[in-house]
Write a protein that holds these residues in place. Structure first.
Motif, mmCIF file in Angstrom:
data_model
loop_
_atom_site.group_PDB
_atom_site.id
_atom_site.type_symbol
_atom_site.label_atom_id
_atom_site.label_comp_id
_atom_site.label_asym_id
_atom_site.label_seq_id
_atom_site.Cartn_x
_atom_site.Cartn_y
_atom_site.Cartn_z
ATOM 1 N N GLY A 1 0.841 -1.193 0.000
ATOM 2 C CA GLY A 1 0.000 0.000 0.000
ATOM 3 C C GLY A 1 0.873 1.238 0.000
ATOM 4 N N GLY A 2 0.247 2.410 -0.163
ATOM 5 C CA GLY A 2 0.998 3.661 -0.209
ATOM 6 C C GLY A 2 1.614 4.025 1.133
ATOM 7 N N ASP B 1 -4.338 -0.066 1.559
ATOM 8 C CA ASP B 1 -4.534 -1.257 0.729
ATOM 9 C C ASP B 1 -3.468 -1.391 -0.362
ATOM 10 O OD1 ASP B 1 -6.753 -1.948 2.165
ATOM 11 O OD2 ASP B 1 -8.200 -1.154 0.723
ATOM 12 N N SER B 2 -3.263 -2.602 -0.821
ATOM 13 C CA SER B 2 -2.287 -2.870 -1.875
ATOM 14 C C SER B 2 -2.713 -2.252 -3.199
ATOM 15 C CB SER B 2 -2.143 -4.373 -2.095
ATOM 16 O OG SER B 2 -1.607 -4.974 -0.947
ATOM 17 N N HIS B 3 -1.734 -1.774 -3.927
ATOM 18 C CA HIS B 3 -1.957 -1.296 -5.294
ATOM 19 C C HIS B 3 -0.675 -1.572 -6.067
ATOM 20 C CE1 HIS B 3 -2.679 1.362 -8.725
ATOM 21 N NE2 HIS B 3 -3.948 1.373 -8.370
ATOM 22 N N TYR C 1 2.183 1.172 -5.940
ATOM 23 C CA TYR C 1 3.025 1.238 -4.746
ATOM 24 C C TYR C 1 3.906 -0.005 -4.621
ATOM 25 C CZ TYR C 1 -0.292 4.914 -3.977
ATOM 26 O OH TYR C 1 -1.066 6.035 -4.163
ATOM 27 N N ASP D 1 -5.688 -2.609 -8.853
ATOM 28 C CA ASP D 1 -5.945 -3.282 -7.581
ATOM 29 C C ASP D 1 -7.182 -4.156 -7.740
ATOM 30 O OD1 ASP D 1 -8.147 -1.600 -7.446
ATOM 31 O OD2 ASP D 1 -7.265 -0.251 -5.969
ATOM 32 N N TYR E 1 -7.416 6.560 -0.985
ATOM 33 C CA TYR E 1 -8.049 5.493 -1.779
ATOM 34 C C TYR E 1 -8.516 4.316 -0.934
ATOM 35 C CZ TYR E 1 -3.621 2.921 -1.526
ATOM 36 O OH TYR E 1 -2.518 2.251 -1.087
ATOM 37 N N THR E 2 -7.783 4.029 0.165
ATOM 38 C CA THR E 2 -8.180 2.898 1.003
ATOM 39 C C THR E 2 -9.576 3.122 1.589
ATOM 40 O OG1 THR E 2 -5.854 2.481 1.479
ATOM 41 C CG2 THR E 2 -7.445 1.480 2.975
#
Lengths: 325, 272
Positions: free
Chosen positions: A80-81, A86-88, A91, A130, B67-68
């Motif tokens: 995540g950032g 959350d994962s992207h 990042y 994502d 975004y999360t």
């Protein structure tokens, strides 16, 4: 701000830029610092790469950066950032690039990263950013970049991805973010890294060279304003095509130097605007591609120093100047 | 680290102004951090209740790029869906589109917000395409070059089938007549023209008209690249038509005499 040729260009403010970067982390009592937390990992990469290109990488505390990067990895293997984000796929690439730059790949669980990237592949050769399904050629680039850094391009169906990128090519020689979308310099730079054999080099080189405006700066699309970040996207593409000489180098160097902030350090999108670390790294990397003295040579495929990427095994892209033996 | 900034002119401020701004920022941060820790607990406990939903609304109004929070919000929406009737769920989705409207007003180039719109439309019982087309009209009126707006338009048209290629062709005519410099519209025109006019005879006639349109655009704004690029594409449609090529070359030569600095020099060199 004056852009007449009579004024002597501002020198490159290396020490001030280092101070600018080191000051970024000292604003933690302000809202704006936390309101950009979602892209902290990118911020770290841009800061680290700027410092590395200026031969000042040691200014950042290596161990702290490594621990921070690792704390951004989620259970699915992606990054995540920031911590608890959350994962992207974007990042995830930043994390790999930071670890590579810090020569800390032994600390990275590469197999989990690869599993995450594979889970983003779609049937038509494209990739989603994502689990929520945004599709863009940026993500094809990220995948190819990331897997090539990990030496695992075999983990995806590269020809299928190349086919998808080809479907995003336009009549002007450039590439859009999806099939049918308008050509954009950023997408174009990213696309050709993955699929150089598709390119009509003269046509695309012409479209890219036409991005230069009278003040020396480059824009990202026809009839748009200039912006320092395109000094990277346009120039990296021209460099891969071996056509950097198709633009006026001196006037672009002058434009980038004029976009520096002489009070605080940092580089802005154009002269007179607020500086930030995003425009700083692409300004510095652009100057490196233009052969400005005192900077590390940069690899146009990765926006990382060449001394780092020279250690990589060769992959499908080959062009003059880089990996030339 | 600061986020990337575009087009923000640096303004001179006094020490007092900077200090006042700093104090406001510190106060705002206290509220923001409080919300973040509440929502973090909800996420960890996988609690998809109203309180969690309202927390995401507040956080996204303070920071639409978080975004999360959009992701967490969609998890909550999916969870609610299982407990709602279709009508209530449709209403929830419509209110999400309104929230995204407001977020786009603040930042019309937010990838996350455009993405949220698309997801809602793909997950709502009856996608509100007419509403989307109206919004898109307004977005492209505000900024005729917003590539998110154009990309989203292509998506809406393809997914909904609400407008024919011919109607979209006419839409680009409208945009180009407002501003010859709108390369986004010229680009889109190249894509819809071939779909709208499949019949060879009809297409040939349209192409004739297109060369005329390009000529007008070029004579109006000779330094503008948009029409030149489109002309190059038009010529690629008629590679064997030597009459057309010489006619265009003549016209370019005429223009070089009147406007020696215009882009046509490149065309002449390129094609000559």
């Amino acid at each position: 701000m004056s852009s007449t040729s009579a004024t002597s260009p501002q020198p490159f403010l290396l020490d001030l830029h280092v101070q600018f970067i080191l000051g970024l982390d000292k604003k933690q009592d302000e809202f704006e610092y936390w309101a950009s937390e979602q892209l902290r990992l990118n911020g770290v990469l841009w800061a680290l790469t700027s410092l590395d290109l200026m031969n000042r990488k040691a200014e950042l505390k290596r161990q702290d950066v490594i621990e921070f990067v690792l704390s951004c990895q989620n259970e699915d293997g992606g990054f995540g950032g920031s911590v608890e984000h959350d994962s992207h796929i974007a990042y995830t690439l930043s994390a790999v690039q930071i670890m590579m730059t810090l020569d800390a790949m032994d600390r990275l669980d590469a197999s989990r990263v690869i599993t995450y990237i594979q889970s983003r592949a779609l049937a038509d050769g494209s990739f989603s950013g994502d689990e929520w399904g945004e599709v863009d050629t940026r993500f094809c680039y990220i995948t190819i970049n990331c897997l090539s850094l990990l030496g695992r391009l075999d983990a995806i169906d590269v020809p299928k991805t190349v086919q998808y990128i080809d479907a995003c090519r336009n009549f002007d020689g450039g590439f859009g973010c999806r099939p049918g979308a308008e050509s954009h310099a950023g997408q174009t730079a990213l696309a050709i890294v993955g699929a150089l054999e598709l390119v009509e080099a003269d046509k695309l080189g012409w479209w890219l060279a036409e991005r230069q405006l009278k003040n020396g700066g480059l824009n990202g699309r026809p009839e748009k304003l200039e912006d320092v970040c395109y000094s990277w996207w346009v120039m990296s593409a021209l460099s891969i095509l071996d056509r950097v000489h198709w633009i006026n180098k001196d006037s672009l160097i002058k434009f980038i130097l004029e976009s520096q902030d002489p009070e605080t350090g940092g580089i802005a999108d154009r002269p007179g605007d607020y500086p930030d670390v995003f425009h700083l790294v692409f300004g510095v990397a652009g100057l490196s591609l233009l052969g400005y003295p005192g900077l590390q040579p940069v690899d146009p495929r990765y926006c990382m120093s060449r001394y780092i990427t020279d250690k990589l095994p060769k992959f499908n892209v080959d062009w003059k100047g880089v990996n030339k033996e | 680290m600061s986020a990337d900034q575009h087009h923000q002119k640096k303004v001179k401020t006094t020490n007092e102004e900077r200090e006042a701004q700093r104090q406001r920022s510190i106060k705002k941060l206290a509220e923001y951090k409080g919300l973040c820790s509440l929502v973090s607990a909800k996420r960890k406990a996988k609690e998809y209740d109203d309180a969690a939903f309202n927390l995401t609304t507040k956080l996204l109004s303070l920071n639409p790029e978080f975004y999360t929070m959009w992701n967490f919000r969609r998890q909550i929406i999916l969870d609610r869906r299982t407990r709602m009737d279709t009508e209530a769920y449709q209403a929830l989705c419509l209110s999400e589109l309104q929230l995204a409207d407001a977020a786009l007003k603040i930042n019309p180039k937010s990838y996350w917000v455009w993405n949220h719109r698309r997801w809602i439309l793909e997950n709502m019982p009856e996608a509100a395409w007419t509403r989307e087309l109206k919004l898109l009209g307004r977005m492209l009126d505000m900024d005729a070059r917003n590539f998110h707006g154009w990309g989203y338009r292509r998506y809406v048209i393809a997914a909904s089938g609400a407008r024919s290629p011919k109607e979209e062709f006419d839409f680009t005519t409208e945009k180009i007549s407002q501003n010859f410099s709108n390369y986004s519209a010229w680009h889109y025109r190249s894509k819809v023209l071939v779909q709208a006019f499949a019949d060879p005879a009809e297409r040939a006639k349209v192409i004739d008209n297109e060369f005329e349109l390009v000529r007008n655009a070029i004579y109006t704004e000779p330094a503008d690249q948009s029409a030149w690029l489109y002309q190059r594409w038009l010529l690629s449609l008629v590679p064997q038509d030597m009459d057309r090529w010489s006619k265009e070359l003549e016209s370019v030569q005429e223009l070089v005499e009147i406007e020696p600095e215009s882009k046509c020099k490149v065309i002449m060199q390129g094609q000559g």
